[in-house]
Scaffold this motif. Sequence first.
Motif, short mmCIF file in Angstrom:
data_model
loop_
_atom_site.label_atom_id
_atom_site.label_comp_id
_atom_site.label_asym_id
_atom_site.label_seq_id
_atom_site.Cartn_x
_atom_site.Cartn_y
_atom_site.Cartn_z
N SER A 254 60.72 15.82 -16.42
CA SER A 254 59.44 15.23 -16.85
C SER A 254 59.03 15.75 -18.22
O SER A 254 58.58 14.99 -19.09
N ASP A 255 59.22 17.05 -18.43
CA ASP A 255 58.89 17.62 -19.74
C ASP A 255 59.82 17.07 -20.82
O ASP A 255 59.38 16.77 -21.94
N ARG A 256 61.09 16.93 -20.50
CA ARG A 256 62.03 16.41 -21.49
C ARG A 256 61.72 14.93 -21.82
O ARG A 256 61.91 14.49 -22.95
N TRP A 257 61.23 14.19 -20.83
CA TRP A 257 60.81 12.80 -21.07
C TRP A 257 59.62 12.76 -22.03
O TRP A 257 59.61 11.97 -22.99
N GLN A 258 58.65 13.61 -21.80
CA GLN A 258 57.47 13.63 -22.68
C GLN A 258 57.86 13.99 -24.11
O GLN A 258 57.35 13.43 -25.07
N SER B 216 63.51 5.88 -23.25
CA SER B 216 63.64 7.31 -23.53
C SER B 216 64.87 7.83 -22.80
O SER B 216 64.97 7.72 -21.58
N VAL B 217 65.82 8.37 -23.55
CA VAL B 217 67.05 8.91 -22.97
C VAL B 217 66.82 10.38 -22.63
O VAL B 217 66.44 11.17 -23.49
N VAL B 218 67.05 10.73 -21.37
CA VAL B 218 66.89 12.11 -20.91
C VAL B 218 68.23 12.61 -20.41
O VAL B 218 68.91 11.93 -19.64
N HIS B 219 68.63 13.80 -20.84
CA HIS B 219 69.95 14.34 -20.52
C HIS B 219 69.91 15.17 -19.24
O HIS B 219 69.12 16.10 -19.13
#
Length: 409
Positions: A253-257, A75-78
């Motif tokens: 964490s929210d963006r990962w989910q 999972s790519v998170v910016h």
Amino acid sequence: MSSDAAPTPASLSDEAVLLVGHGSRREKSNEQVRTLAADLESRLGVPVDAAFLELASPAIDDAIAGLAGTVSRVSVVHLSLFAASHVKNDVPLAVKRARADHPDLEIRNGSHLGVHPALLDLLDDRAAAVERELGVDRADDEVVVVLCARGSSDPDANADVHKLARLLYEGREFADAQATFIGVTDPTLDETLHRVARGRPDAVVVLPYMLGDGVLTGRIKGGAEAFDAEYPYVDAAPGEPLGTDPRLLDVLSDRWQEARTGSVEMSCDTCKYKVELDGYEADEGGARAMLRALTHSATHADRESVDDDPHAHDAPANHVAVCTNQTCAAAGSPAVLERLRQAVRDSDACDARVTRTSCLDQCGDGPMVAVYPDGVWYGGVDEADADRIVSSHLDRERIVSDLVHDTLQ
């Protein structure tokens, strides 16, 4: 949540997170990204690696290649405050390439930090710290907060700064909250501070909306201090950037989910690459946006002084993109790519960078070669043609007319 949301894996040990930062020549800024990656790993309980768009290592493709043999999902998170060209073009392009390079690896692309309650809470605390320094209290004194961001050529990103400023104002007893920018667009910090001074507030809190304490943050702080000296009847001082505050982990964490469940939401209704906005008609999506992403990734060449020019683009005169997707590769594009690179190295006249790219959407007409910023696409290129493109187009600015497949004008 979208209908194609990925099921939660039975074990989280088979997935990893890639935290993508911009990258800087200042190692302190890169270490901030790595620190947040390590902290996020502790928070999530899954491996988290850091990668960078430019100026630092590893690059996104290298980082994903390193993860490909150990996990089945990434999972790519910016680590980007707003959705401008990096989020909308550059990272998606890198992800698209990685998917082609690693077909057995599931890669989900997440979103930017954006507008989030945890960020508002963090900004509120940064403002309170400045109030204590100045000896004022917004409940009793007239305190104006000025939120200063970098500024972007993307109206969507700039609009989010204004939204954050308004949300920071709502319910927090500030006399006013203004959004402003240190560059690229207006209103500039200097203009905003002079306008605020006319209202003669008791104090002005200038908040740098930056992740790190780099060159632009220094300019914001310097602007606040200069304003304080110029207007003795208004107390003013700058706050600190976001840094590695744990509340950033709440947002990440929210963006990962969102990424891992396929529920990423982007503001497509106001995206200049999706809809036509007045003043941004040339910023179209599709091939033009792809070429814009390609050329931007190559523009951060060595500069003598980052302090003097922290985000200037010492771009080559031309950027040459060679499609190496399946159809073009079968027609010989890898050999064309290498021949172009060699011819450019051998030339004393041309200033160009040659890179591979994924599909240029002209399957069957390749190998395809795109020369930017001229917007010329060559089709059916072989190794001998590569020499002609360099000696004629790149060396002497003469288009090889018999090879032209299309133009983007």
